[in-house]
Design a protein around this motif. Structure first.
Motif, PDB file in Angstrom:
ATOM      1  N   ASN A 164       0.907  -1.227  -0.107  1.00  0.00           N
ATOM      2  CA  ASN A 164       0.061  -0.116   0.033  1.00  0.00           C
ATOM      3  C   ASN A 164       1.002   1.245  -0.038  1.00  0.00           C
ATOM      4  OD1 ASN A 164      -1.262   2.092   2.350  1.00  0.00           O
ATOM      5  ND2 ASN A 164      -2.739   1.599   0.596  1.00  0.00           N
ATOM      6  N   LEU A 165       0.827   2.357  -1.062  1.00  0.00           N
ATOM      7  CA  LEU A 165       1.590   3.093  -1.107  1.00  0.00           C
ATOM      8  C   LEU A 165       0.851   4.366  -0.059  1.00  0.00           C
ATOM      9  CD1 LEU A 165       2.914   3.315  -4.848  1.00  0.00           C
ATOM     10  CD2 LEU A 165       4.088   2.150  -2.502  1.00  0.00           C
ATOM     11  N   SER A 166      -0.292   4.563  -0.151  1.00  0.00           N
ATOM     12  CA  SER A 166      -1.005   5.454   0.267  1.00  0.00           C
ATOM     13  C   SER A 166      -2.566   5.164   0.920  1.00  0.00           C
ATOM     14  CB  SER A 166      -1.383   6.669  -0.531  1.00  0.00           C
ATOM     15  OG  SER A 166      -2.287   7.678  -0.090  1.00  0.00           O
ATOM     16  N   MET A 167      -3.073   5.247   2.089  1.00  0.00           N
ATOM     17  CA  MET A 167      -4.366   5.238   2.352  1.00  0.00           C
ATOM     18  C   MET A 167      -5.173   6.127   2.170  1.00  0.00           C
ATOM     19  SD  MET A 167      -4.312   2.200   3.915  1.00  0.00           S
ATOM     20  CE  MET A 167      -5.971   2.300   4.651  1.00  0.00           C
ATOM     21  N   ASN A 168      -4.873   7.302   1.812  1.00  0.00           N
ATOM     22  CA  ASN A 168      -5.567   8.521   1.894  1.00  0.00           C
ATOM     23  C   ASN A 168      -5.063   9.494   0.787  1.00  0.00           C
ATOM     24  OD1 ASN A 168      -8.120   9.992   1.743  1.00  0.00           O
ATOM     25  ND2 ASN A 168      -7.463  11.276   3.552  1.00  0.00           N
ATOM     26  N   PRO A 169      -5.261   9.548  -0.562  1.00  0.00           N
ATOM     27  CA  PRO A 169      -6.197   8.263  -1.341  1.00  0.00           C
ATOM     28  C   PRO A 169      -5.552   7.063  -1.367  1.00  0.00           C
ATOM     29  CG  PRO A 169      -4.864   9.768  -2.960  1.00  0.00           C
ATOM     30  CD  PRO A 169      -4.526  10.314  -1.455  1.00  0.00           C
ATOM     31  N   LEU A 170      -6.456   6.209  -1.373  1.00  0.00           N
ATOM     32  CA  LEU A 170      -5.838   4.693  -1.608  1.00  0.00           C
ATOM     33  C   LEU A 170      -5.319   4.376  -2.896  1.00  0.00           C
ATOM     34  CD1 LEU A 170      -6.252   2.462   0.402  1.00  0.00           C
ATOM     35  CD2 LEU A 170      -8.496   1.732  -0.555  1.00  0.00           C
ATOM     36  N   ILE A 171      -3.846   3.977  -2.660  1.00  0.00           N
ATOM     37  CA  ILE A 171      -3.064   3.583  -3.749  1.00  0.00           C
ATOM     38  C   ILE A 171      -2.364   2.254  -3.506  1.00  0.00           C
ATOM     39  CG2 ILE A 171      -0.972   4.316  -5.303  1.00  0.00           C
ATOM     40  CD1 ILE A 171      -1.517   7.025  -4.064  1.00  0.00           C
ATOM     41  N   ASN A 172      -2.757   1.220  -4.167  1.00  0.00           N
ATOM     42  CA  ASN A 172      -2.365  -0.268  -3.933  1.00  0.00           C
ATOM     43  C   ASN A 172      -1.709  -1.004  -5.292  1.00  0.00           C
ATOM     44  OD1 ASN A 172      -3.204  -0.286  -1.079  1.00  0.00           O
ATOM     45  ND2 ASN A 172      -5.243  -0.777  -1.894  1.00  0.00           N
ATOM     46  N   TYR A 173      -0.664  -1.465  -4.946  1.00  0.00           N
ATOM     47  CA  TYR A 173      -0.144  -2.762  -5.719  1.00  0.00           C
ATOM     48  C   TYR A 173      -0.524  -4.061  -5.197  1.00  0.00           C
ATOM     49  CZ  TYR A 173       3.788  -0.093  -7.671  1.00  0.00           C
ATOM     50  OH  TYR A 173       4.345   0.882  -8.687  1.00  0.00           O
ATOM     51  N   PRO A 174      -1.418  -4.977  -5.899  1.00  0.00           N
ATOM     52  CA  PRO A 174      -1.882  -6.193  -5.246  1.00  0.00           C
ATOM     53  C   PRO A 174      -0.682  -7.251  -5.347  1.00  0.00           C
ATOM     54  CG  PRO A 174      -2.406  -5.907  -7.498  1.00  0.00           C
ATOM     55  CD  PRO A 174      -1.867  -4.651  -7.309  1.00  0.00           C
ATOM     56  N   GLY A 175       0.441  -6.970  -5.844  1.00  0.00           N
ATOM     57  CA  GLY A 175       1.570  -7.868  -6.067  1.00  0.00           C
ATOM     58  C   GLY A 175       0.942  -8.961  -7.379  1.00  0.00           C
ATOM     59  N   ASN A 176       1.945  -9.819  -7.585  1.00  0.00           N
ATOM     60  CA  ASN A 176       1.371 -10.764  -8.821  1.00  0.00           C
ATOM     61  C   ASN A 176       0.714 -12.147  -8.075  1.00  0.00           C
ATOM     62  OD1 ASN A 176       3.857 -11.504  -7.189  1.00  0.00           O
ATOM     63  ND2 ASN A 176       4.690 -12.941  -9.172  1.00  0.00           N
ATOM     64  N   ILE A 177      -0.052 -12.804  -8.936  1.00  0.00           N
ATOM     65  CA  ILE A 177      -1.029 -13.614  -8.440  1.00  0.00           C
ATOM     66  C   ILE A 177      -0.439 -15.012  -8.036  1.00  0.00           C
ATOM     67  CG2 ILE A 177      -2.966 -12.364  -9.950  1.00  0.00           C
ATOM     68  CD1 ILE A 177      -2.990 -14.794 -11.598  1.00  0.00           C
ATOM     69  N   GLN A 178       0.890 -15.057  -8.377  1.00  0.00           N
ATOM     70  CA  GLN A 178       1.375 -16.395  -8.349  1.00  0.00           C
ATOM     71  C   GLN A 178       3.064 -16.415  -8.249  1.00  0.00           C
ATOM     72  OE1 GLN A 178       0.748 -20.142  -7.706  1.00  0.00           O
ATOM     73  NE2 GLN A 178       2.997 -19.608  -7.371  1.00  0.00           N
ATOM     74  N   GLY A 179       3.635 -16.566  -7.155  1.00  0.00           N
ATOM     75  CA  GLY A 179       5.081 -16.352  -7.291  1.00  0.00           C
ATOM     76  C   GLY A 179       5.643 -17.307  -8.353  1.00  0.00           C
ATOM     77  N   ARG A 180       6.812 -16.754  -9.006  1.00  0.00           N
ATOM     78  CA  ARG A 180       7.250 -17.639 -10.082  1.00  0.00           C
ATOM     79  C   ARG A 180       8.788 -18.187  -9.796  1.00  0.00           C
ATOM     80  NH1 ARG A 180       7.770 -13.885 -14.939  1.00  0.00           N
ATOM     81  NH2 ARG A 180       8.472 -12.468 -13.459  1.00  0.00           N
ATOM     82  N   HIS A 181       9.205 -17.488  -8.529  1.00  0.00           N
ATOM     83  CA  HIS A 181      10.754 -18.112  -8.082  1.00  0.00           C
ATOM     84  C   HIS A 181      10.886 -17.689  -6.764  1.00  0.00           C
ATOM     85  CE1 HIS A 181      11.847 -13.700  -8.717  1.00  0.00           C
ATOM     86  NE2 HIS A 181      11.279 -13.939 -10.048  1.00  0.00           N
ATOM     87  N   ILE A 182      12.163 -18.147  -6.153  1.00  0.00           N
ATOM     88  CA  ILE A 182      12.228 -17.692  -4.882  1.00  0.00           C
ATOM     89  C   ILE A 182      12.441 -16.553  -4.276  1.00  0.00           C
ATOM     90  CG2 ILE A 182      14.979 -18.036  -4.770  1.00  0.00           C
ATOM     91  CD1 ILE A 182      12.361 -19.690  -2.237  1.00  0.00           C
TER      92      ILE A 182
END
Length: 405
Positions: free
Chosen positions: A203-221
């Motif tokens: 989360n980069l900011s709560m107000n306003p709300l700014i998000n990275y959800p990340g990727n949906i499946q880790g591909r490596h360690i």
């Protein structure tokens, strides 16, 4: 109103470096991103969301396989048939033309900002709640300019922004993915900004709300832990938004440290390597062996063998796997002062980026993957660490041989 925010599915990702796995395990990880994406669609249907935002890099390349294209089209059709609106952008991996996408045309599907043009679409939730979505798609694998100045001022509607981008850094060579200034992004004051590109959920900011959800499946360690999507709910009266993370990845990556403080025999070694704690789902482990100077050369050779990793994995639940073993040694700390000074000086001369690239030039000519690895800082750090370990262990051995009573 409910919505889902996901990014970086990387369908068709090759998951390099895991070809030693048994065929079933290799098939499972090859299909992991598909399974995670399908689970997100299942969640959207279950929660009866109004909107799914897909913030770029749905495919791992701009020439996705027919299989992944057809799979994606099928999942989008499931959403559209339920009258769930999908708004999608292309990222730096899947920079494509709109006409190359196999999704069936529908009023409930929108590819936003085709040709790198910032575009706004106004839509309506099932309740009649009006909202805007503004963003752009990649047409090339790099966007050097900051696109935020092209974003319009917020209207009276609830405002979503969507962008596949990263924050500006002091290193100009890294500012090639629509670099933005966080304060300028906040100043737009959109109600929710859906970002993609960074594979770490944050989360980069709560107000306003700014998000990275990340990727949906880790591909490596280096992509550890639970992966999935964000489910958001908007209070249509106050326009306040709450988000919750939902894990959908069928496989997680986990790094474990195992410390040796004395010499162990092979039986004790195996016991330590399989004591990985509670495992509640399919997990791929990287083992970092600290104090590796206590291991014999024979034990190091054994632990380095992927066949040995598979024998360890046979005892793990949920088809979990040991897929990576790394050594750390404090042997160099036991060198005398003059040897340590020589060691440190050699390290400074050898472990430079230029020297590293020279050393792998021939290898890079023979293997395309080597070119990619040569630019990977984590890979470079691991090579340095292993070199230090092996050299220090060898020097330690020479010291032991010359010691007298």
């Amino acid at each position: 109103m409910k919505f889902i925010h996901l990014a970086d599915a990387h369908l068709d990702s090759p998951f390099r470096g895991l070809s030693f796995l048994p065929s079933k395990a290799f098939k499972d990880i090859y299909q992991a991103s598909d399974k995670s994406f399908k689970r997100i669609v299942d969640l959207a249907l279950k929660e009866q969301v109004d909107l799914v935002l897909i913030a770029g890099d749905t495919f791992d390349s701009n020439h996705p396989s027919p299989r992944s294209q057809l799979f994606f089209a099928e999942q989008i059709k499931r959403l559209n048939d339920a009258e769930i609106q999908v708004v999608m952008i292309f990222g730096n991996h899947d920079h494509m033309r709109q006409e190359d996408l196999l999704v069936t045309p529908s009023p409930f599907f929108k590819l936003l900002g085709n040709g790198e043009q910032v575009e706004t679409v106004t839509l309506k939730a099932k309740s009649g709640f009006n909202y805007d979505v503004t963003g752009f798609s990649y047409l090339n694998n790099h966007i050097l300019e900051d696109k935020l100045p092209e974003f319009p001022a917020k209207s009276a509607n609830y405002a979503f922004g969507i962008m596949h981008a990263q924050e500006k850094t002091a290193e100009k060579s890294q500012n090639v993915y629509a670099p933005f200034d966080l304060q300028e992004l906040k100043d737009l004051n959109y109600d929710y900004f859906a970002l993609g590109h960074i594979h770490l959920r944050q989360n980069l900011s709560m107000n306003p709300l700014i998000n990275y959800p990340g990727n949906i499946q880790g591909r490596h360690i280096n992509e550890l832990g639970a992966k999935g999507c964000l489910l958001g709910e908007i209070d249509e009266n106050t326009k306040q938004t709450q988000t919750e993370f939902y894990e959908t990845s069928p496989i997680i990556w986990q790094a474990n440290e195992i410390t040796f403080t004395k010499i162990v025999d092979k039986s004790e070694l195996r016991k330590k390597l399989t004591d990985l704690g509670s495992i509640e789902q399919t997990t791929y482990f990287s083992l970092r062996l600290k104090g590796s100077q206590y291991l014999t050369d024979e034990e190091i050779e054994l632990v380095s063998d992927s066949d040995f990793w598979q024998s360890l994995s046979a005892d793990l639940p949920f088809n979990s796997q040991v897929v990576d073993v790394r050594f750390e040694s404090s042997a160099e700390l036991e060198l005398n002062n003059s040897d340590r000074q020589a060691f440190d000086q050699a390290a400074q001369e050898i472990f430079t980026e230029d020297e590293f690239k020279k050393a792998i030039q021939d290898w890079a000519k023979k293997d395309a993957l080597a070119v990619e690895l040569a630019e990977n800082k984590n890979f470079m750090d691991e090579v340095k660490n292993l070199t230090r370990f092996k050299l220090a262990k060898k020097l330690k051995g020479l010291t032991d041989e010359t010691e007298t009573d």
